[in-house]
Design a protein around this motif. Sequence first.
Motif, PDB file in Angstrom:
ATOM      1  N   GLU A  67       0.828  -1.203   0.000  1.00  0.00           N
ATOM      2  CA  GLU A  67       0.000   0.000   0.000  1.00  0.00           C
ATOM      3  C   GLU A  67       0.866   1.258   0.000  1.00  0.00           C
ATOM      4  OE1 GLU A  67      -3.977   0.839   2.142  1.00  0.00           O
ATOM      5  OE2 GLU A  67      -2.454   1.552   3.538  1.00  0.00           O
ATOM      6  N   ILE A  68       0.423   2.283  -0.720  1.00  0.00           N
ATOM      7  CA  ILE A  68       1.012   3.615  -0.627  1.00  0.00           C
ATOM      8  C   ILE A  68       0.088   4.431   0.265  1.00  0.00           C
ATOM      9  CG2 ILE A  68       1.754   5.683  -1.846  1.00  0.00           C
ATOM     10  CD1 ILE A  68       2.221   4.047  -4.310  1.00  0.00           C
ATOM     11  N   LEU A  69       0.568   4.775   1.447  1.00  0.00           N
ATOM     12  CA  LEU A  69      -0.220   5.536   2.410  1.00  0.00           C
ATOM     13  C   LEU A  69       0.261   6.980   2.412  1.00  0.00           C
ATOM     14  CD1 LEU A  69      -2.370   5.454   4.730  1.00  0.00           C
ATOM     15  CD2 LEU A  69      -0.434   5.203   6.298  1.00  0.00           C
ATOM     16  N   GLY A  70      -0.615   7.904   2.083  1.00  0.00           N
ATOM     17  CA  GLY A  70      -0.284   9.315   2.136  1.00  0.00           C
ATOM     18  C   GLY A  70      -0.489   9.861   3.532  1.00  0.00           C
ATOM     19  N   ILE A 223      -0.917  13.229  -3.971  1.00  0.00           N
ATOM     20  CA  ILE A 223      -1.545  12.385  -2.945  1.00  0.00           C
ATOM     21  C   ILE A 223      -2.772  11.682  -3.523  1.00  0.00           C
ATOM     22  CG2 ILE A 223      -2.893  12.475  -0.816  1.00  0.00           C
ATOM     23  CD1 ILE A 223      -0.023  12.600  -0.133  1.00  0.00           C
ATOM     24  N   CYS A 227      -1.819   7.579  -3.969  1.00  0.00           N
ATOM     25  CA  CYS A 227      -2.017   6.905  -2.682  1.00  0.00           C
ATOM     26  C   CYS A 227      -3.291   6.072  -2.687  1.00  0.00           C
ATOM     27  CB  CYS A 227      -2.070   7.929  -1.543  1.00  0.00           C
ATOM     28  SG  CYS A 227      -0.519   8.829  -1.324  1.00  0.00           S
ATOM     29  N   VAL A 230      -5.178   7.697   2.852  1.00  0.00           N
ATOM     30  CA  VAL A 230      -4.527   8.904   3.360  1.00  0.00           C
ATOM     31  C   VAL A 230      -4.834   9.049   4.844  1.00  0.00           C
ATOM     32  CG1 VAL A 230      -4.365  11.420   3.186  1.00  0.00           C
ATOM     33  CG2 VAL A 230      -4.691  10.058   1.120  1.00  0.00           C
ATOM     34  N   PRO A 244      -8.292   8.801  -0.705  1.00  0.00           N
ATOM     35  CA  PRO A 244      -7.664  10.089  -1.014  1.00  0.00           C
ATOM     36  C   PRO A 244      -8.656  11.202  -1.314  1.00  0.00           C
ATOM     37  CG  PRO A 244      -6.472   8.321  -2.082  1.00  0.00           C
ATOM     38  CD  PRO A 244      -7.699   7.694  -1.489  1.00  0.00           C
TER      39      PRO A 244
END
Length: 419
Positions: A67-70, A223, A227, A230, A244
């Motif tokens: 996961e890409i977490l902002g 973002i 993401c 977020v 997001p």
Amino acid sequence: MTRASEPVIRVEGLSKRYRIGERVARYRTLRESLTGALRRPFGRRAADGADLVWALRDVSFEVPRGEILGVIGRNGAGKSTLLKVLSGITCPTEGTVRIHGRVVSLLEVGTGFHPELTGRENVYLNGAILGMRRAEMDRRFDDIVAFAQVERFVDTPVKHYSSGMYFRLAFAVAAHLSPEVVLVDEVLAVGDAEFQRKCLGKMGEAARQARTVLFVSHNMGAISAFCHRVVYLANGQVRAIGTPDAIVAQYLADVFGDDRTDLAELRGAGYGRTLRFTAIDLAADDGANVAFGAPLRFRVTLRSDVSAQELSLGASVFSVTGTCVGTLFTRERFAMAPGEARTFSLTLAGARLAPGSYYASVSVGHGGRDGGRLDFDLVVGRPAFHVLPMSPSGEAIADWNPAWGAIVFEDTRLQAEPG
């Protein structure tokens, strides 16, 4: 729980407290220390007048693999402190942090580099710290240097690098050493547009390879685009966690909808040190409302601590989702003297923004669309304004569908070509 579903990062009840205003005691001789202990064998330590500040307070969240977490929030919200705790640079006051796998942190320019070593030596040093074998580093070295665009300077001590070169090499190392977790603070603050695009591409590639990324940024467009989820921090606490679009909209409504927000809270990290905006306002007759098709007029005041030449202003307009609608740079150049304050009017004409809510970013620096841009100050979120569905001449477009975009092109003639 399987390995794939197990959280790579688990943060539970995390709090971090700092003491500010604490006086540092002078060094004392052994005789002075013994004398003081004998005089006050049961005494309590005198109050030092220090204040306690909670940079983080009861923060909890989990991040699954890939996961890409902002992480977003105003300046001082606790974003950088959170990444420092996660990377092990500072210890939490309360709570726990569990991270599975190797971690690479890019928290500020030059993090993890020794200034006296060359770029080549620092690349291999960072690889060794992460447990990479020499043969593996040999295979990846050329790709790292090419990505960072520092081929000519790879055998130069990094203390002679510019901030952009420093960051490009640091990010290239992090992107190519295959860590399980990457912590990135303001990846878009350094480098030109092409390198920023490469950075974001690498973060997306890392997620597809089941690596986990924590991405702190003031760029709401990035973002929203990159993401999966977020975290919105406010005053050291989690204000919201979610998708997001929902969280960015909430953040923008909180920050940009309040005209009382200080410019310092909207200023990009590292900007405004020698030349800064002291006021940014919308010059409109109807408060924050602008008629459809009417020019946008910003009034800005600058103050300089240094002598600066060949300056220009830049401005970008963003939709409420953080998407950049357009950017301009002034052709006129101006100078500032030490201690001087000047006010300028900046007009954006012919944009034909669709009805809706927007916010702007304003910058002052060197260069523009004809070359690289170097900014002294950058403020994102001021002014915020609303475009009304009625033009000054009475043209109404009240039924504009947001899915059609943020720009309303002028009507065009349809001509049938002869068959």
